[in-house]
Design a protein around this motif. Sequence first.
Motif, PDB file in Angstrom:
ATOM      1  N   HIS A 130       0.822  -1.214   0.000  1.00  0.00           N
ATOM      2  CA  HIS A 130       0.000   0.000   0.000  1.00  0.00           C
ATOM      3  C   HIS A 130       0.850   1.256   0.000  1.00  0.00           C
ATOM      4  O   HIS A 130       0.331   2.355  -0.129  1.00  0.00           O
ATOM      5  N   ASP A 131       2.173   1.110   0.145  1.00  0.00           N
ATOM      6  CA  ASP A 131       3.018   2.296   0.276  1.00  0.00           C
ATOM      7  C   ASP A 131       4.332   2.096  -0.478  1.00  0.00           C
ATOM      8  O   ASP A 131       5.407   2.413   0.020  1.00  0.00           O
ATOM      9  N   PHE A 132       4.261   1.570  -1.702  1.00  0.00           N
ATOM     10  CA  PHE A 132       5.454   1.257  -2.499  1.00  0.00           C
ATOM     11  C   PHE A 132       6.233   2.516  -2.860  1.00  0.00           C
ATOM     12  O   PHE A 132       5.671   3.507  -3.306  1.00  0.00           O
ATOM     13  N   ARG A 133       7.546   2.479  -2.628  1.00  0.00           N
ATOM     14  CA  ARG A 133       8.436   3.585  -2.982  1.00  0.00           C
ATOM     15  C   ARG A 133       9.605   3.005  -3.764  1.00  0.00           C
ATOM     16  O   ARG A 133      10.429   2.276  -3.203  1.00  0.00           O
ATOM     17  N   PRO A 134       9.692   3.326  -5.065  1.00  0.00           N
ATOM     18  CA  PRO A 134      10.700   2.695  -5.940  1.00  0.00           C
ATOM     19  C   PRO A 134      12.126   2.820  -5.421  1.00  0.00           C
ATOM     20  O   PRO A 134      12.935   1.894  -5.581  1.00  0.00           O
TER      21      PRO A 134
ATOM     22  N   LYS B 127      -7.685   1.359   1.704  1.00  0.00           N
ATOM     23  CA  LYS B 127      -7.493   0.620   0.451  1.00  0.00           C
ATOM     24  C   LYS B 127      -7.243  -0.869   0.658  1.00  0.00           C
ATOM     25  O   LYS B 127      -7.406  -1.654  -0.263  1.00  0.00           O
ATOM     26  N   SER B 128      -6.795  -1.244   1.865  1.00  0.00           N
ATOM     27  CA  SER B 128      -6.452  -2.642   2.119  1.00  0.00           C
ATOM     28  C   SER B 128      -6.359  -2.863   3.615  1.00  0.00           C
ATOM     29  O   SER B 128      -6.373  -1.915   4.407  1.00  0.00           O
ATOM     30  N   ILE B 129      -6.230  -4.137   4.008  1.00  0.00           N
ATOM     31  CA  ILE B 129      -6.051  -4.442   5.429  1.00  0.00           C
ATOM     32  C   ILE B 129      -4.718  -3.893   5.917  1.00  0.00           C
ATOM     33  O   ILE B 129      -4.611  -3.400   7.041  1.00  0.00           O
TER      34      ILE B 129
ATOM     35  N   ARG C  33      -7.391  -5.690  -6.099  1.00  0.00           N
ATOM     36  CA  ARG C  33      -8.794  -6.088  -5.952  1.00  0.00           C
ATOM     37  C   ARG C  33      -8.927  -7.161  -4.874  1.00  0.00           C
ATOM     38  O   ARG C  33      -9.883  -7.180  -4.092  1.00  0.00           O
ATOM     39  N   GLN C  34      -7.958  -8.078  -4.852  1.00  0.00           N
ATOM     40  CA  GLN C  34      -7.962  -9.145  -3.864  1.00  0.00           C
ATOM     41  C   GLN C  34      -7.821  -8.573  -2.456  1.00  0.00           C
ATOM     42  O   GLN C  34      -8.515  -8.991  -1.518  1.00  0.00           O
TER      43      GLN C  34
ATOM     44  N   LEU D  66     -13.278   2.902  -4.699  1.00  0.00           N
ATOM     45  CA  LEU D  66     -11.981   2.236  -4.648  1.00  0.00           C
ATOM     46  C   LEU D  66     -11.791   1.294  -5.830  1.00  0.00           C
ATOM     47  O   LEU D  66     -10.686   1.190  -6.383  1.00  0.00           O
ATOM     48  N   ARG D  67     -12.843   0.609  -6.236  1.00  0.00           N
ATOM     49  CA  ARG D  67     -12.740  -0.278  -7.397  1.00  0.00           C
ATOM     50  C   ARG D  67     -12.450   0.518  -8.664  1.00  0.00           C
ATOM     51  O   ARG D  67     -11.668   0.093  -9.525  1.00  0.00           O
TER      52      ARG D  67
END
Length: 609
Positions: A147-151, A309-311, A360-361, A342-343
């Motif tokens: 949920h917090d990806f930073r390249p 957005k997610s657990i 989505r999962q 969100l979808r």
Amino acid sequence: MERAQHVLADVFGYRQFRSQQAGIIEAVIAGNDALALMPTGGGKSLCYQVPSLVRPGIGIVVSPLIALMQDQVEALTQAGVDAAFLNSTLDYREQMELERRIAIGALDILYVSPERLLQERTLNLLSDTTLALFAIDEAHCVSQWGHDFRPEYRQLKLLAERFPNVPRIALTATADERTREEIVTELRLENARRFIASFDRPNIRYTISNMASMGARERLWRFIDAEHAEDAGIVYCLSRKSVDETAAWLRGKGRTALAYHAGLDADVRRDVLERFRKESGIIVVATIAFGMGIDKPDVRFVAHLNLPKSIEAYYQETGRAGRDGEPANAWLAYGIQDLIQLRQWITQGEGSDAYKQVQRQKLAALIGLCELPSCRRQALLSYFGERQSQPCGNCDNCLEPPETTDGTVLAQKALSAAYRTGQRFGASYIIDVLLGRSNERIERAEHDKLPVFGIGKDTDETTWKGVFRQLTASGYLAGDDEGYGSLQLTEQARPLLRGEEKFAVRLPSKETRQKAKPKRASRSAELVNDADRALFEDLRNLRRDLAVRNKLPPYLICSDVTLAELALFRPTDDAGLADITGLGTSKIRRYGANFLAVIGKHPARAAST
């Protein structure tokens, strides 16, 4: 470890390590790499701060969050540690002076952003310096599925190549099994020792309500007014417009509520952050841009007026409450519109089809948590691979069980269909099989010839979607590891399929007036009795005055538990102060005389007979 124990007591004012801290610290002091998964408020910082002070050289802490760097450096400075941060807030003169201090080894701990660390200038500077360790905080940022990806986090693998003899420790509070493996692979931590503490935050009470958006704010106010009339808290909203409107609405109710989002001027955001840190009873209404890096320990509630957005995001955001271990609330209200929004964002967002399928999962797993009729905490922990055998007794479903119906047969049909179709498909496909819907894809796989084809025709599609969400949230089904969206049975599903246990399905909730929950006593309240109340309040006033005088948040002076112990034990000298939790040598030197002066104005407690 003897030296580490001394640092813990003398610098930080604690007498013993918690949970996995001792093992992690011992491994890093010995020069080993480590992966540490610990909940927010679980004491992650000490896992690299103590080894940095024990090992020779400077401890380098990689953090993506400027606010957290500043907070941590202020706290360390109060504890007598030579700490600094290197980031974009420094001007040229400040940067040159800091580089000089680094070059001569005049620092104990340096916080640095990943972008600044990866600059060749910084790497060359560190190459000529003795380094105690590298600590990579918020390590989940390395995961492209997270949920917090930073390249830039993925480039930190070069630390293993450039500094092969410097131990590295990666730390995070939110990482499922996939994210853990990604951290290990991307950061070259294959030989690292793994320490996985419990993800449980038993002091947090989880409450989730499905309601129409029209009633959400009113419900929020009833919750705040009943349980947090004077407390600091965070309210999260999806949009900037909703943030502004909700903050204004709460101000109209008489609370100090400040808006925070990326559309505000940087100076305004900075002012909001400083007020939240230094003043009491402030509510910040924000988008998720706010909160990461906030080390404020006395946030008593985190409320969501929309779905996260997610657990993982939910756990991370709610984890900003009760970092001091005192009772706190995580309150969430959501409606169908949140799910639609969100979808849409997932569909319209960037990323591969596999990435979108994983998102989505994750969203489906979150909805499953929301619709679950059983213990929220058990499901939350199960998501992170941790089993809790008994219901927690401290979530809404445990305190006020929802209406349910026996869904065992439905669950068995769903699990059987997932199994007989090869555990290679998602919920939508399996539901089509259950409903007996024939299409080219089903016919090509010959799943229309299976005994489970059409066995769910007597149940509508909406109900089946809810069953699959609840089975996933309860840990009977899990997503595949490759990101294709297929559902697979877990070991937990076997007894349910064999009829050895029952499965309850939650019925749609009825709108009821929210009941005020009884206030839970904090540790400080439990320590302070009527005889010590006046002294405790005088000490709180002293802490406030010291904070104003030193331009610091009160929690950096000391915690409420420290004040409660001072009121209870009433030390009369520095030796007595050293036995109080949270008072190390530096704080005793800075504030000890002030504490003793206030204590001296109160009569000694009469000796018990």
